[in-house]
Structure formats: C-alpha cells, structure tokens
Motif scaffolding. Structure first.
Motif, PDB file in Angstrom:
ATOM      1  N   SER A  44       3.928 -22.422  17.002  1.00 58.85           N
ATOM      2  CA  SER A  44       3.633 -22.168  15.669  1.00 58.85           C
ATOM      3  C   SER A  44       3.054 -20.513  16.058  1.00 58.85           C
ATOM      4  CB  SER A  44       2.465 -22.902  15.167  1.00 58.85           C
ATOM      5  OG  SER A  44       1.431 -22.816  16.090  1.00 58.85           O
ATOM      6  N   VAL A  45       3.373 -19.902  14.966  1.00 62.06           N
ATOM      7  CA  VAL A  45       2.805 -18.543  14.711  1.00 62.06           C
ATOM      8  C   VAL A  45       1.503 -18.494  14.059  1.00 62.06           C
ATOM      9  CG1 VAL A  45       3.272 -16.310  13.845  1.00 62.06           C
ATOM     10  CG2 VAL A  45       5.209 -17.456  15.070  1.00 62.06           C
ATOM     11  N   LEU A  46       0.457 -17.923  14.522  1.00 64.14           N
ATOM     12  CA  LEU A  46      -0.676 -17.988  13.715  1.00 64.14           C
ATOM     13  C   LEU A  46      -1.028 -16.640  13.219  1.00 64.14           C
ATOM     14  CD1 LEU A  46      -2.971 -20.038  16.511  1.00 64.14           C
ATOM     15  CD2 LEU A  46      -1.539 -20.812  14.451  1.00 64.14           C
ATOM     16  N   LEU A  47      -1.511 -16.553  11.942  1.00 64.69           N
ATOM     17  CA  LEU A  47      -1.864 -15.343  11.173  1.00 64.69           C
ATOM     18  C   LEU A  47      -3.235 -15.698  10.773  1.00 64.69           C
ATOM     19  CD1 LEU A  47       1.309 -14.757   8.938  1.00 64.69           C
ATOM     20  CD2 LEU A  47       0.871 -14.011  11.361  1.00 64.69           C
ATOM     21  N   ASN A  48      -4.274 -14.438  10.869  1.00 66.17           N
ATOM     22  CA  ASN A  48      -5.571 -14.495  10.337  1.00 66.17           C
ATOM     23  C   ASN A  48      -5.776 -13.239   9.899  1.00 66.17           C
ATOM     24  OD1 ASN A  48      -8.627 -13.471  11.467  1.00 66.17           O
ATOM     25  ND2 ASN A  48      -8.902 -15.285  10.592  1.00 66.17           N
ATOM     26  N   TYR A  49      -6.334 -13.258   8.750  1.00 69.55           N
ATOM     27  CA  TYR A  49      -6.837 -11.992   7.924  1.00 69.55           C
ATOM     28  C   TYR A  49      -8.409 -12.264   7.496  1.00 69.55           C
ATOM     29  CZ  TYR A  49      -7.614  -8.423   4.291  1.00 69.55           C
ATOM     30  OH  TYR A  49      -8.194  -7.409   3.660  1.00 69.55           O
ATOM     31  N   THR A  50      -9.277 -11.250   7.868  1.00 70.52           N
ATOM     32  CA  THR A  50     -10.440 -11.258   7.623  1.00 70.52           C
ATOM     33  C   THR A  50     -11.111  -9.904   7.127  1.00 70.52           C
ATOM     34  OG1 THR A  50     -10.793 -12.693   9.774  1.00 70.52           O
ATOM     35  CG2 THR A  50     -12.847 -11.642   8.667  1.00 70.52           C
ATOM     36  N   TYR A  51     -12.176 -10.314   5.890  1.00 75.31           N
ATOM     37  CA  TYR A  51     -12.436  -9.074   5.277  1.00 75.31           C
ATOM     38  C   TYR A  51     -14.082  -9.420   4.889  1.00 75.31           C
ATOM     39  CZ  TYR A  51     -12.234  -5.084   2.296  1.00 75.31           C
ATOM     40  OH  TYR A  51     -12.538  -3.662   1.772  1.00 75.31           O
ATOM     41  N   LYS A  52     -14.912  -8.540   5.491  1.00 76.09           N
ATOM     42  CA  LYS A  52     -16.162  -8.657   5.470  1.00 76.09           C
ATOM     43  C   LYS A  52     -16.666  -7.709   4.307  1.00 76.09           C
ATOM     44  CE  LYS A  52     -17.273  -9.946  10.235  1.00 76.09           C
ATOM     45  NZ  LYS A  52     -18.245 -10.878  10.067  1.00 76.09           N
ATOM     46  N   ASN A  53     -17.842  -8.100   3.372  1.00 77.63           N
ATOM     47  CA  ASN A  53     -18.395  -7.471   2.414  1.00 77.63           C
ATOM     48  C   ASN A  53     -17.261  -6.949   1.289  1.00 77.63           C
ATOM     49  OD1 ASN A  53     -20.813  -7.326   4.015  1.00 77.63           O
ATOM     50  ND2 ASN A  53     -19.911  -5.742   5.208  1.00 77.63           N
ATOM     51  N   LEU A  54     -16.580  -8.063   1.138  1.00 79.14           N
ATOM     52  CA  LEU A  54     -15.687  -8.051  -0.038  1.00 79.14           C
ATOM     53  C   LEU A  54     -15.845  -7.575  -1.387  1.00 79.14           C
ATOM     54  CD1 LEU A  54     -12.375  -7.934  -0.876  1.00 79.14           C
ATOM     55  CD2 LEU A  54     -12.934 -10.703  -1.122  1.00 79.14           C
ATOM     56  N   LEU A  55     -17.166  -8.602  -1.786  1.00 83.89           N
ATOM     57  CA  LEU A  55     -17.657  -8.356  -2.991  1.00 83.89           C
ATOM     58  C   LEU A  55     -19.171  -7.832  -2.992  1.00 83.89           C
ATOM     59  CD1 LEU A  55     -16.042 -11.362  -4.888  1.00 83.89           C
ATOM     60  CD2 LEU A  55     -15.348  -9.179  -5.060  1.00 83.89           C
ATOM     61  N   PHE A  56     -19.932  -8.746  -2.048  1.00 83.15           N
ATOM     62  CA  PHE A  56     -21.291  -8.532  -1.721  1.00 83.15           C
ATOM     63  C   PHE A  56     -21.467  -8.131  -0.069  1.00 83.15           C
ATOM     64  CE2 PHE A  56     -20.628 -11.467  -5.144  1.00 83.15           C
ATOM     65  CZ  PHE A  56     -21.250 -11.068  -6.078  1.00 83.15           C
ATOM     66  N   ASN A  57     -22.546  -7.386  -0.005  1.00 79.14           N
ATOM     67  CA  ASN A  57     -23.148  -7.513   1.580  1.00 79.14           C
ATOM     68  C   ASN A  57     -23.260  -8.974   1.825  1.00 79.14           C
ATOM     69  OD1 ASN A  57     -22.969  -4.747   1.514  1.00 79.14           O
ATOM     70  ND2 ASN A  57     -25.032  -4.352   0.986  1.00 79.14           N
ATOM     71  N   GLY A  58     -22.729  -9.370   3.117  1.00 74.03           N
ATOM     72  CA  GLY A  58     -22.926 -10.564   3.731  1.00 74.03           C
ATOM     73  C   GLY A  58     -22.016 -11.445   3.482  1.00 74.03           C
ATOM     74  N   ASP A  59     -20.732 -11.066   2.704  1.00 76.99           N
ATOM     75  CA  ASP A  59     -20.017 -12.106   2.353  1.00 76.99           C
ATOM     76  C   ASP A  59     -18.697 -12.124   3.288  1.00 76.99           C
ATOM     77  OD1 ASP A  59     -18.310  -9.985   1.459  1.00 76.99           O
ATOM     78  OD2 ASP A  59     -18.195 -10.793  -0.328  1.00 76.99           O
ATOM     79  N   LEU A  60     -17.850 -13.151   3.424  1.00 74.34           N
ATOM     80  CA  LEU A  60     -16.518 -12.919   4.438  1.00 74.34           C
ATOM     81  C   LEU A  60     -15.528 -13.765   3.814  1.00 74.34           C
ATOM     82  CD1 LEU A  60     -15.425 -12.728   7.071  1.00 74.34           C
ATOM     83  CD2 LEU A  60     -16.470 -14.990   7.813  1.00 74.34           C
ATOM     84  N   LEU A  61     -14.511 -13.040   3.524  1.00 70.72           N
ATOM     85  CA  LEU A  61     -13.138 -13.749   3.241  1.00 70.72           C
ATOM     86  C   LEU A  61     -12.073 -13.880   4.557  1.00 70.72           C
ATOM     87  CD1 LEU A  61     -10.950 -14.698   1.000  1.00 70.72           C
ATOM     88  CD2 LEU A  61     -10.397 -12.353   1.028  1.00 70.72           C
ATOM     89  N   SER A  62     -11.976 -15.383   4.794  1.00 73.16           N
ATOM     90  CA  SER A  62     -11.221 -15.378   5.787  1.00 73.16           C
ATOM     91  C   SER A  62      -9.917 -16.443   5.656  1.00 73.16           C
ATOM     92  CB  SER A  62     -11.842 -16.187   7.160  1.00 73.16           C
ATOM     93  OG  SER A  62     -11.193 -16.409   7.882  1.00 73.16           O
ATOM     94  N   VAL A  63      -8.782 -15.998   6.033  1.00 78.43           N
ATOM     95  CA  VAL A  63      -7.516 -16.891   5.785  1.00 78.43           C
ATOM     96  C   VAL A  63      -6.674 -17.085   7.037  1.00 78.43           C
ATOM     97  CG1 VAL A  63      -5.398 -16.751   4.452  1.00 78.43           C
ATOM     98  CG2 VAL A  63      -7.325 -15.897   3.478  1.00 78.43           C
TER      99      VAL A  63
END
Length: 454
Positions: free
Chosen positions: A146-165
C-alpha cells in the motif's frame, strides 16, 4: 542555560558563498558579544551554586513561570502540560517529566529551561511546523502492499486543535480522518471517521475454509480531557457500519452477505509514555474501554445493550545497553451469556503493526485474524537485542485463552506460540521478518513488514 540566536534573515541552508559566510560569522559574533556577561558569569563555579544546588534531585519553589518562543500556543496551554504549579514545591525530576510531557504533544521541536534568580522558571520553546504532508510505502504479508498518505494541520480553527487525515491506497484501501481540540484538563470535543476494506480468512484445524470481504466504517463524536501526565479520559458515542460478503466454504456454492449498523456508547482511558512509537525501549502504552453496543441507540435485538470490556497494555523496560524486555497484555470480554454478532467478536492472530481495527489482537504463531472468539485474554513477553544502531533481533512467546465464555472452564481453549523477529530501522520505517509457530496453526509461519507506518 544561555541561548545565543543570531539574525539569519535573508540566508538559508544553501547560502555557502563567501559573502554570506562572512556576514553570518559577523552576526554570530555580535549575538555572542551581547551575551558576554552571562557567559563570563556561567564560567564561575559560584554561578552554578546559586542557580542549581549541588544535590541529586533538588527541590524548588517558584513565584513565576515565563514562556519564551511561543507563537501559536498560549502560556496557559504550556503551563497545563508542564504540570508545575506556582508556590508549590517540585523536584528537578518532576520538571524534566513535565518537559517530556510537552515533547509528547509533538507541538515542539526544541524545549529548554533555566532558573532566573532561583524563584523564576523560564521555558524556551521552538514550535514545530504546524502543517505537514507525509508519504510512505508499506507491505504487510498478512494484507497487501500500500501507499500511505498523511496530512496534518495544527491550529486550524483554534489554538491546540489538530486535523489529521490518513489514507491507505491498496487493493484493500483505508481512510481515517480526525479533528481533536486539546484544552488540557478542560474537557474538549473530538470527531473521528474511519473506513477500512479487509479480507478475512476463515480457518478450521489450521486449514482455510472460506473468506469474507468486509467493509467497516466508524463515525465517532465525543469529549475528552488530558492531564499533564499524558493520561486521557473520554466519553463518546459512535456509529459502526459493517458490510460483508462471505464465501462460507470453497467446496460449496452457497454465499451469504449482510449489512449491519450499530449505535454504541463508550468510556475510555489511555496513557502513552513510550520514548518512541516505532521501536520503543522504555515507557508504556495503555488503553482501556467500556463499550455498550445497541442497534437502535437503546437496545440490542430488543434486549439490554451488549456490554464489552477491553484492555491493552504494552510495556518496555531497558535492561541494559543492548537488551529490552517487552510485554503485552490484551483482554476483551463480553458480559453476556449469548453470543454477540459475528462482526464484533474478537479476531486474534498475526503481527500486523498498525492499530487499524479495534477488534484485532496480535499473536505470534497464528495467521492474520485466524481465531475468532467471543472472549479472549492474551499475554506476550519478549526480549529484544540491539545488534547495532539500526538492527534488532527479538524473541517472543505468547499465550491466549479464547472462549465463548471465559468464566466456564470447559469452554476455554488455550493457544501457545512463539516467534523470532529481525528488524531493520530504515529511513522508510521499521522493516521486519518474522518466523513463528503455535499449537493452533501447527506450521511454521513467515511474516514480512516493509516500509513506513503512520
């Protein structure tokens, strides 16, 4: 203790021409001269005696904490993670543990501290880049390449939040997306969606008798709270979707398929103090969950909800420079006399590393997801020997009790197995080759894992 930070604006890691080198040297000299008085004081033994008493684990009481270098995260967030309270005594070891907790958030590239006039603690931190894209490859002989892809974004809407895909591109694809808001000890929300496509093989007396193509999805909403000691507790409700297509027996033409949806509630707690997620040599990882299964938010098959308890614990103890003792305890129990639906039973077997399926229990000497049971309790112990910086050899033994009711002695089945594993910690992630055997499979099994894992 002394931070010298010259101005390097206008230059980068490729600035090797003579003018740039001369300019950077002059800027470095200027920045060092500005700290000359502190450097001179630091060279005096009396300075160390006033700043850090000569005892093995000194006790401090401070009147203030100052934070230097923070941009996205508030001083309150850092103080909560640090766990040091103004006016209350703490040891140097406790402060170092708080620094470790800050590193564990993965929010910082660098953290240091110093005491100013004994009663002021200064924390200097450099925050980590807040959005990242990672690409990797992975091969597990129990599944597929398999090929693995990861996207991470910190502080997207608020300080201390984390979006991970996370996405897995293969014959059996998978996707996991989560949004988590971290407010420390203050309860905060999270949302998670996960989808996996799996192929489950059925075995009887060590021989494959059929397989199932399974589509599994989860949507979860909940709240959680994280303490300074890396301990997290949470409440959540989730929807689980199963769609499977079974070939029951290769000699029959009978097929069966079904779609099921469950609406569940769970309370969970977890803790992770490992010094590495890939090949840890110290610390532990703990997860426990109490879960209620329903098919309409209230009941299961017009009866009371099914109650399930799960516990997982991985521990690592560094015995010497080259040897590490490892152990794993996993238990999953249903508190009901009836057999739960097939798709939420426990699947034991294999050494698939990613924690992609909640009902999966690793076991050396069994094929991937070979044993299906209502209840299971397993123990694994091992010794890992570090041959060189990137090469490891591990020896494992494990045992498990599986049953439709662990509380009825006649209904239990014991499985014992062992394995030897060679691991190379490459730049693409740990690569391993495993030989294992158990009294259930009664054959020597091989397992290969190559590449990166998220």
């Amino acid at each position: 203790d002394i931070y010298i930070h010259p101005d390097i604006n206008g230059y980068n890691t490729m600035s090797f021409y003579s003018e740039a080198v001369d300019t950077l040297i002059k800027r470095g000299e200027k920045a060092a001269l500005e700290k000359l008085s502190q450097l001179k004081a630091y060279s005096c033994p009396e300075y160390h005696d006033t700043i850090l008493p000569k005892i093995s684990n000194p006790v401090f009481t401070i009147n203030d904490i100052t934070i230097v270098g923070q941009k996205k995260y508030s001083p309150t967030y850092i103080r909560q993670k640090l766990g040091i309270e103004i006016g209350k005594p703490f040891t140097l070891d406790r402060l170092k543990y708080g620094i470790k907790c800050l590193y564990a958030t993965n929010d910082y590239e660098y953290i240091s501290f110093r005491f100013i006039e004994k009663d002021v603690l200064e924390i200097f931190c450099k925050e980590r880049r807040i959005n990242m894209i990672n690409i990797g490859i992975n091969y597990e002989s129990g599944t597929s390449a398999s090929v693995l892809l990861n996207y991470t974004y910190k502080n997207l809407l608020f300080n201390g939040d984390l979006l991970s895909v996370d996405a897995k591109l293969s014959n059996y694809p998978g996707l996991k997306a989560s949004y988590v808001l971290d407010k420390g000890a203050i309860p905060a929300p999270h949302i998670m969606f996960q989808y996996n496509n799996l192929r489950l093989n059925f075995y009887k007396n060590g021989k494959r008798t059929g397989n199932s193509l399974l589509n599994f999805g989860t949507l979860e909403l909940g709240i959680h709270s994280t303490g300074y000691n890396l301990f997290t507790v949470g409440l959540a409700t989730n929807l689980e979707f199963f769609d499977h297509y079974d070939i029951v027996n290769y000699t029959d033409t009978t097929l069966k398929s079904s779609t099921k949806i469950y609406y569940n509630y769970k309370f969970y707690a977890m803790y992770d103090s490992r010094n590495s997620s890939a090949i840890p040599s110290s610390g532990s990882k703990f997860y426990t969950c109490l879960k209620l299964y329903t098919d309409n938010f209230l009941t299961m098959d017009n009866q009371i909800p099914l109650v399930n308890f799960m516990l997982k614990h991985d521990g690592y103890i560094k015995i010497s420079k080259h040897f590490t003792f490892t152990h794993n305890v996993t238990t999953r129990l249903f508190f009901t006399q009836t057999t739960p639906p097939d798709l939420i039973l426990s699947f034991t077997g294999g050494d698939y590393k990613p924690d992609f399926y909640e009902y999966y229990i690793p076991f050396y000497g069994l094929r991937f997801l070979e044993v299906i049971s209502k209840d299971v309790a397993s123990l694994m112990m091992g010794i890992r020997y570090q041959v060189s910086k990137r090469n490891f050899i591990s020896f494992y033994s494990n045992g498990a009790t599986t049953s439709n009711s662990l509380f009825i002695k006649e209904d239990r089945e014991f499985i014992g197995g062992c394995g030897i594993e060679y691991t190379y910690n490459s730049i693409l992630g740990p690569m391993s080759y495993t030989l294992s055997y158990s009294n259930a499979s009664k054959t020597l099994l091989t397992y290969i894992s190559l590449g990166y894992r998220f």
